[in-house]
Motif scaffolding. Structure first.
Motif, PDB file in Angstrom:
ATOM      1  N   GLY A 146      36.631  46.633  27.081  1.00  0.00           N
ATOM      2  CA  GLY A 146      35.262  47.138  27.181  1.00  0.00           C
ATOM      3  C   GLY A 146      34.303  46.069  26.720  1.00  0.00           C
ATOM      4  O   GLY A 146      34.710  44.943  26.406  1.00  0.00           O
ATOM      5  N   ARG A 147      33.033  46.450  26.662  1.00  0.00           N
ATOM      6  CA  ARG A 147      32.023  45.470  26.218  1.00  0.00           C
ATOM      7  C   ARG A 147      32.080  45.383  24.700  1.00  0.00           C
ATOM      8  O   ARG A 147      31.229  45.930  23.995  1.00  0.00           O
ATOM      9  CB  ARG A 147      30.649  45.890  26.721  1.00  0.00           C
ATOM     10  N   GLY A 205      38.264  42.452  30.841  1.00  0.00           N
ATOM     11  CA  GLY A 205      37.265  41.402  31.053  1.00  0.00           C
ATOM     12  C   GLY A 205      36.375  41.705  32.245  1.00  0.00           C
ATOM     13  O   GLY A 205      36.440  42.800  32.813  1.00  0.00           O
ATOM     14  N   ALA A 206      35.574  40.715  32.603  1.00  0.00           N
ATOM     15  CA  ALA A 206      34.539  40.946  33.612  1.00  0.00           C
ATOM     16  C   ALA A 206      34.810  40.203  34.918  1.00  0.00           C
ATOM     17  O   ALA A 206      34.391  40.653  35.981  1.00  0.00           O
ATOM     18  CB  ALA A 206      33.186  40.517  33.049  1.00  0.00           C
ATOM     19  N   LYS A 207      35.497  39.055  34.835  1.00  0.00           N
ATOM     20  CA  LYS A 207      35.616  38.207  36.040  1.00  0.00           C
ATOM     21  C   LYS A 207      36.819  38.620  36.866  1.00  0.00           C
ATOM     22  O   LYS A 207      37.940  38.166  36.630  1.00  0.00           O
ATOM     23  CB  LYS A 207      35.710  36.741  35.627  1.00  0.00           C
ATOM     24  N   LYS A 224      40.925  37.433  37.218  1.00  0.00           N
ATOM     25  CA  LYS A 224      41.953  38.358  36.747  1.00  0.00           C
ATOM     26  C   LYS A 224      42.869  38.849  37.873  1.00  0.00           C
ATOM     27  O   LYS A 224      44.028  39.151  37.635  1.00  0.00           O
ATOM     28  CB  LYS A 224      41.307  39.524  36.005  1.00  0.00           C
ATOM     29  N   PHE A 252      36.915  48.494  37.545  1.00  0.00           N
ATOM     30  CA  PHE A 252      36.083  49.243  38.498  1.00  0.00           C
ATOM     31  C   PHE A 252      36.213  48.738  39.931  1.00  0.00           C
ATOM     32  O   PHE A 252      36.092  49.508  40.882  1.00  0.00           O
ATOM     33  CB  PHE A 252      34.620  49.257  38.024  1.00  0.00           C
ATOM     34  N   GLY A 293      41.599  39.487  28.334  1.00  0.00           N
ATOM     35  CA  GLY A 293      40.319  40.150  28.634  1.00  0.00           C
ATOM     36  C   GLY A 293      40.149  41.465  27.902  1.00  0.00           C
ATOM     37  O   GLY A 293      41.067  42.287  27.872  1.00  0.00           O
ATOM     38  N   GLY A 301      38.337  47.320  30.984  1.00  0.00           N
ATOM     39  CA  GLY A 301      37.229  46.368  31.135  1.00  0.00           C
ATOM     40  C   GLY A 301      36.511  46.532  32.462  1.00  0.00           C
ATOM     41  O   GLY A 301      36.752  47.487  33.219  1.00  0.00           O
ATOM     42  N   GLY A 302      35.647  45.569  32.761  1.00  0.00           N
ATOM     43  CA  GLY A 302      34.881  45.618  33.994  1.00  0.00           C
ATOM     44  C   GLY A 302      35.782  45.504  35.221  1.00  0.00           C
ATOM     45  O   GLY A 302      35.500  46.085  36.265  1.00  0.00           O
ATOM     46  N   GLU A 353      31.450  43.283  22.506  1.00  0.00           N
ATOM     47  CA  GLU A 353      30.374  42.687  21.693  1.00  0.00           C
ATOM     48  C   GLU A 353      29.350  43.734  21.282  1.00  0.00           C
ATOM     49  O   GLU A 353      28.493  43.461  20.452  1.00  0.00           O
ATOM     50  CB  GLU A 353      29.619  41.605  22.491  1.00  0.00           C
ATOM     51  N   GLY A 370      30.339  52.274  33.412  1.00  0.00           N
ATOM     52  CA  GLY A 370      31.468  52.342  32.474  1.00  0.00           C
ATOM     53  C   GLY A 370      31.480  51.120  31.583  1.00  0.00           C
ATOM     54  O   GLY A 370      31.473  49.993  32.082  1.00  0.00           O
ATOM     55  N   TRP A 371      31.487  51.355  30.268  1.00  0.00           N
ATOM     56  CA  TRP A 371      31.456  50.220  29.332  1.00  0.00           C
ATOM     57  C   TRP A 371      32.699  50.122  28.458  1.00  0.00           C
ATOM     58  O   TRP A 371      32.868  49.160  27.735  1.00  0.00           O
ATOM     59  CB  TRP A 371      30.189  50.308  28.441  1.00  0.00           C
TER      60      TRP A 371
HETATM   61  P1  AMP Z   1      36.330  37.691  30.889  1.00  0.00           P
HETATM   62  O1  AMP Z   1      35.750  36.356  30.551  1.00  0.00           O
HETATM   63  O2  AMP Z   1      36.513  37.928  32.342  1.00  0.00           O
HETATM   64  O3  AMP Z   1      37.598  37.987  30.105  1.00  0.00           O
HETATM   65  O4  AMP Z   1      35.239  38.771  30.442  1.00  0.00           O
HETATM   66  C1  AMP Z   1      34.859  39.013  29.114  1.00  0.00           C
HETATM   67  C2  AMP Z   1      33.640  39.878  29.139  1.00  0.00           C
HETATM   68  O5  AMP Z   1      33.911  41.091  29.831  1.00  0.00           O
HETATM   69  C3  AMP Z   1      33.120  40.304  27.792  1.00  0.00           C
HETATM   70  O6  AMP Z   1      31.932  39.625  27.539  1.00  0.00           O
HETATM   71  C4  AMP Z   1      32.890  41.804  27.935  1.00  0.00           C
HETATM   72  O7  AMP Z   1      31.639  42.256  27.434  1.00  0.00           O
HETATM   73  C5  AMP Z   1      32.935  42.014  29.421  1.00  0.00           C
HETATM   74  N1  AMP Z   1      33.308  43.389  29.786  1.00  0.00           N
HETATM   75  C6  AMP Z   1      34.356  44.096  29.346  1.00  0.00           C
HETATM   76  N2  AMP Z   1      34.338  45.342  29.847  1.00  0.00           N
HETATM   77  C7  AMP Z   1      33.241  45.435  30.627  1.00  0.00           C
HETATM   78  C8  AMP Z   1      32.669  46.484  31.418  1.00  0.00           C
HETATM   79  N3  AMP Z   1      33.237  47.682  31.475  1.00  0.00           N
HETATM   80  N4  AMP Z   1      31.547  46.211  32.088  1.00  0.00           N
HETATM   81  C9  AMP Z   1      30.958  44.995  32.022  1.00  0.00           C
HETATM   82  N5  AMP Z   1      31.451  43.960  31.304  1.00  0.00           N
HETATM   83  C10 AMP Z   1      32.578  44.188  30.611  1.00  0.00           C
END
Ligand code: AMP
Length: 393
Positions: A319-320, A194-196, A200, A222, A316, A218-219, A322, A291-292
């Motif tokens: 990766g992205r 995930g991203a947040k 997390k 990083f 989470g 995921g994000g 969507e 990184g995606w």
């Molecule tokens: P969360 O609500 O924190 O679980 O985040 C979900 C979101 O994380 C999704 O919309 C994904 O597109 C995004 N996500 C996952 N991996 C990455 C990444 N490597 N870089 C940016 N966003 C990401």
């Protein structure tokens, strides 16, 4: 042990049911009725017992005032279609009109009260307000797992004043999630993406010492990678969380909980001709690249770990997802979970929904949890007041 619906005498009774109908609306219609469908087993049970059903829910964040777009009329309409019977929507939760409507109810009738968050007393868990809600009914059923981490008047306070029990959805969530909190078979893996990162890291901290290893993608990966000194290019990093990320890595070392970060990542950069794709070592992402998704080596490693796990919790996407092809890491690890037969809980709203739609809905070993924050707090071993108040003994 939870007090459950079957232990409550609901026959011919007025039953106040807290549901989670916090659904997306579009042009005055319910855009996704999953949460309505999830409440149907409890409603059908009550109808079979000739109960008079009084539903109460929140929708969105009106912050204690009436917001016309957040009225529950579209919800009542969709629910009525799903149940194939009338659902009477009222414009308030309390007051003479509500009492009058309830006094005229026949067994099998259904009333939906107005958005309970139009009242500031709801989120304040105001005792007088909770007592007034309790006066509408003979007993109370909580079936709103999605808000089970918030002690509000309609999720918590009201349970003090009426015979109360968990609805079928809440009961199932607690049963399933408890399998991961009470002597889970090992190895026990947590997959976190995930991203947040702020959300997390909280999950990570709660689960250190409970799980055997974390697989991180995921994000969020990083910020942890940068905290270790990696060069992550233009990938998503929350600078404010770097210190906390370091503390988290340290805590994991102290508890000997393995944290496995990506070895390689799929990266992108925008150029004149569109998006360029490549694979790079996660510690050395060139400037200007982001990184995606996890890379192929990391994907293979994660799938290997999943294959030998006995319990898995996942929050989470990796990766992205969507934006195909950056859904590959998430999808392949999910398929590996379905093949592994390990008991798995996939939580956190969007990921669960995406994976369910990608053909995993029927995997017998996977529980798709309906909660976001509530699921993660429960798995982290936190006590959720609306659930605790339904425990007996
Ligand atoms: P969360 O609500 O924190 O679980 O985040 C979900 C979101 O994380 C999704 O919309 C994904 O597109 C995004 N996500 C996952 N991996 C990455 C990444 N490597 N870089 C940016 N966003 C990401």
């Amino acid at each position: 042990m939870l007090r459950i619906l079957r232990e409550l005498d609901v026959t011919d009774k007025r039953v106040l049911v807290r549901v989670d109908y916090n659904v997306p609306l579009q042009d005055g219609h319910v855009a996704d009725d999953t949460r309505l469908r999830e409440s149907l087993p409890t409603l059908e049970y009550l109808l079979a017992h000739r109960a008079k059903i009084i539903l109460v829910s929140h929708l969105g964040r009106p912050k204690g005032t009436v917001v016309a777009e957040l009225r529950l009329d579209p919800v009542a309409q969709r629910l009525s279609e799903l149940l194939e019977r009338p659902v009477t929507k009222l414009n308030e939760c309390l007051g003479p009109a509500v009492h009058r409507a309830i006094s005229q109810m026949q067994p099998g009738d259904i009333i939906l009260l107005e958005n309970v968050r139009f009242y500031p007393q709801e989120e304040a868990n105001d005792e007088a307000f909770a007592r007034e809600l309790a006066q509408l009914a003979d007993c109370y059923v909580n079936d709103a797992f999605g808000t089970a981490h918030r002690a509000h008047a309609s999720t918590y306070g009201v349970a003090k004043f009426l015979p109360a029990a968990a609805g079928l959805l809440l009961e199932r969530e607690v049963t399933m999630l408890s399998r991961a909190t009470h002597n889970p078979p090992r190895p026990f893996l947590a997959i976190v993406g995930g991203a947040k990162i702020a959300d997390k890291l909280g999950v990570l901290k709660d689960l250190i010492g409970r799980v055997d290893a974390f697989l991180i993608g995921g994000g969020v990966a990083f910020t942890l990678l940068q905290a270790q000194g990696a060069r992550v290019g233009s990938s998503l990093v929350d600078e404010r969380m770097l210190d906390e990320a370091r503390q988290c890595l340290q805590k994991a070392r102290e508890h000997k909980t393995e944290i496995i970060l990506p070895h390689d990542v799929r990266i992108v950069r925008e150029s004149a001709g569109g998006w360029e794709h490549a694979v790079a070592p996660a510690h050395e992402i060139p400037d200007g690249w982001q990184g995606w998704d996890i890379g192929p080596q990391t994907g293979a490693l994660f799938q290997e770990r999943v294959a030998s796990a006995k319990t898995i919790v996942w929050a989470g996407p990796l990766g992205r997802f969507e934006r195909p092809p950056f859904d590959a890491g998430t999808r392949e690890v999910a398929q590996a979970i379905a093949r592994s037969g390990a008991f798995a809980i996939i939580g956190g709203g969007d990921t669960a929904a995406a994976l369910q739609q990608s053909g995993l809905a029927h995997a017998q070993n996977i529980h798709f949890s309906t909660g976001g924050g509530a699921t993660l707090e429960f798995l982290g071993g936190r006590k959720l007041p609306p659930i605790e108040i339904l425990r007996k003994g």
